[in-house]
Design a protein around this motif. Sequence first.
Motif, PDB file in Angstrom:
ATOM      1  N   LYS A  55       0.828  -1.196   0.000  1.00  0.00           N
ATOM      2  CA  LYS A  55       0.000   0.000   0.000  1.00  0.00           C
ATOM      3  C   LYS A  55       0.868   1.253   0.000  1.00  0.00           C
ATOM      4  O   LYS A  55       0.576   2.234  -0.660  1.00  0.00           O
ATOM      5  CB  LYS A  55      -0.907  -0.013   1.229  1.00  0.00           C
ATOM      6  N   ASN A  56       1.944   1.169   0.748  1.00  0.00           N
ATOM      7  CA  ASN A  56       2.886   2.285   0.799  1.00  0.00           C
ATOM      8  C   ASN A  56       4.226   1.755   1.281  1.00  0.00           C
ATOM      9  O   ASN A  56       4.291   0.911   2.168  1.00  0.00           O
ATOM     10  CB  ASN A  56       2.395   3.366   1.757  1.00  0.00           C
ATOM     11  N   TYR A  57       5.287   2.203   0.628  1.00  0.00           N
ATOM     12  CA  TYR A  57       6.615   1.956   1.180  1.00  0.00           C
ATOM     13  C   TYR A  57       7.418   3.239   1.015  1.00  0.00           C
ATOM     14  O   TYR A  57       7.436   3.852  -0.037  1.00  0.00           O
ATOM     15  CB  TYR A  57       7.310   0.753   0.552  1.00  0.00           C
ATOM     16  N   GLN A  58       8.028   3.632   2.118  1.00  0.00           N
ATOM     17  CA  GLN A  58       8.714   4.907   2.128  1.00  0.00           C
ATOM     18  C   GLN A  58      10.029   4.797   2.878  1.00  0.00           C
ATOM     19  O   GLN A  58      10.185   3.984   3.787  1.00  0.00           O
ATOM     20  CB  GLN A  58       7.846   5.992   2.761  1.00  0.00           C
TER      21      GLN A  58
ATOM     22  N   LYS B 153       8.605   8.714  -0.922  1.00  0.00           N
ATOM     23  CA  LYS B 153       7.536   7.772  -1.252  1.00  0.00           C
ATOM     24  C   LYS B 153       7.462   7.630  -2.768  1.00  0.00           C
ATOM     25  O   LYS B 153       8.081   8.379  -3.507  1.00  0.00           O
ATOM     26  CB  LYS B 153       6.192   8.273  -0.710  1.00  0.00           C
TER      27      LYS B 153
END
Length: 540
Positions: free
Chosen positions: A293-296, A325
């Motif tokens: 969903k999100n990787y930062q 991001k």
Amino acid sequence: METFKCECGHLNHVGTVICESCGKPQDEGATELLDMRYEGTARRSIVNNQTIIDKVWTFFSSVKVAVIIIIITLVAAALGTIFPQRDLLPPTANPTTFYQDEYGIFGKIYDAIGLDNTFSSWWFMLLVASIGISLVICSLDRILPLYKALNKQTVTRHPNFLQRQKMFGISRVDNIPEEIEKAKVKLQKRGYKIREENGNILAEKGRFSRWGPYVNHIGLIIFLIAVMLRYVPGMYMDKALWVQEGELKPVVGTNQNYYIKLKDFHMETYDKNKESKIYKKAIERYGNDKIPKNYQADVTLYKRQGNLIPGEDPKLKKVKDYSIKVNEPLKFQNFALYQVDYRIGEFSAFLFTLQNKQTGEKLGPIKVDLQNPKQFYDLKNGYKVELKNYFPDFYFNSDGQPDTKTRKPDNPAFVFKMTTPKTPKGEVAFVAIKQNIEPNGENKFKMSFAGIETKDSTGLTVRKDLTLWLLALGGAIFMIGVIQGMYWYHRRIWIQNQDGEIWIAAFTNKNYYGLKQELKKVLGDTKIEVPIDQQAEKSV
């Protein structure tokens, strides 16, 4: 270029088919319609073919040659996209074996004939340059004569010129000046620029549309220049940079002027219990907590102060903290760092103890950093361990010797020398995952595995593009040329008094149907007949 004098007194270049001034065709006895594409002017590529420069000019001025070069370039570009280019391979890949390992015999051939470096090869650059040269010469060979001919044209044209236009007609009326004046007023209302001479008129509009294709060429030339500038050092860069948690690395392409440190890496996935119901089926299909969903990457950017001194750590000044991001890059100077990949739970360090095989006594542990391992480890009281060799991605090569495939620590192996009071000369052990080999015979001590440490890594793309504005400018100019050439028309109407008759001829570079409709509206309130389409009449 040599010249000859027309009967009107104008000097034309040898090779001119239609006089630039009065329009008299050189083949006056012919009856077929005139070729008005370049106003019948002499082009250097047709007239001159004596010197080497003339021959080169003639070669590149050919549209057929340009099309062939473009086709060859397109085929080469297509072949270059079959497999990844060498500069786009994964950072840990070995270019000499990658293509054969991944794509078999076709990959080996692809690499052998140099298609792995298609877009940076000299021959591809030569093809791109040839397209640019062809565009320049094709344009100059046509636009300069055309510009001169249109500027030198007179109002009163040779009768044969009028008769051999696609649209031509003769009308017999009582009051010629009055009818011509009526037509003139209507033409002015429709945006035509009127020139008069001896009672004759030339109505013209939309001449700028004739320059549309050449504006296209200018845009393409600028675009090609921008493409070639990408291969000039410092103008364009697209490199991969992997950074592990807690690691400080110089940003590639900055000459070690900037450094980046990964403080933390965050990974979020879709949870079907927390997301909207409309996503539930998709999440279940791929597995819960499997879709990112999100990787930062939470990073700190530093700038080096002073010069690099060999053997000393650089002096750094913090620039800023930033969370990178997807599609939210860290930008500084002319660089942008994009989040493109990640690795979760990557090997960071291995822990070992020095164990007495007879008593089971253990000393340590020692920590071997897999990215930057130390050579010596002192356990005190005469117990020492030396790392003799390190293989991050261990395998046995064709000679049966231990070797590493890549620098990525996927399958680390170590050669240790253990020195103790009982073994002052030292003992050697080869230690890998689930392997502990004693190559010189049985040892009294061994290196025992005591644990591992893992860290997350972020994969960044370091991008620098100083050609982007030039690419945009070339594309914008090209589109202006497309609009200029597609949505406007160059139209000319000649109305002349010839021995008590009104001769009318009309020309447009395209859309003769629209010109016919316009002539009907212009001549509707006059006694001048609408000229006929001579080409259509002949076909009937």
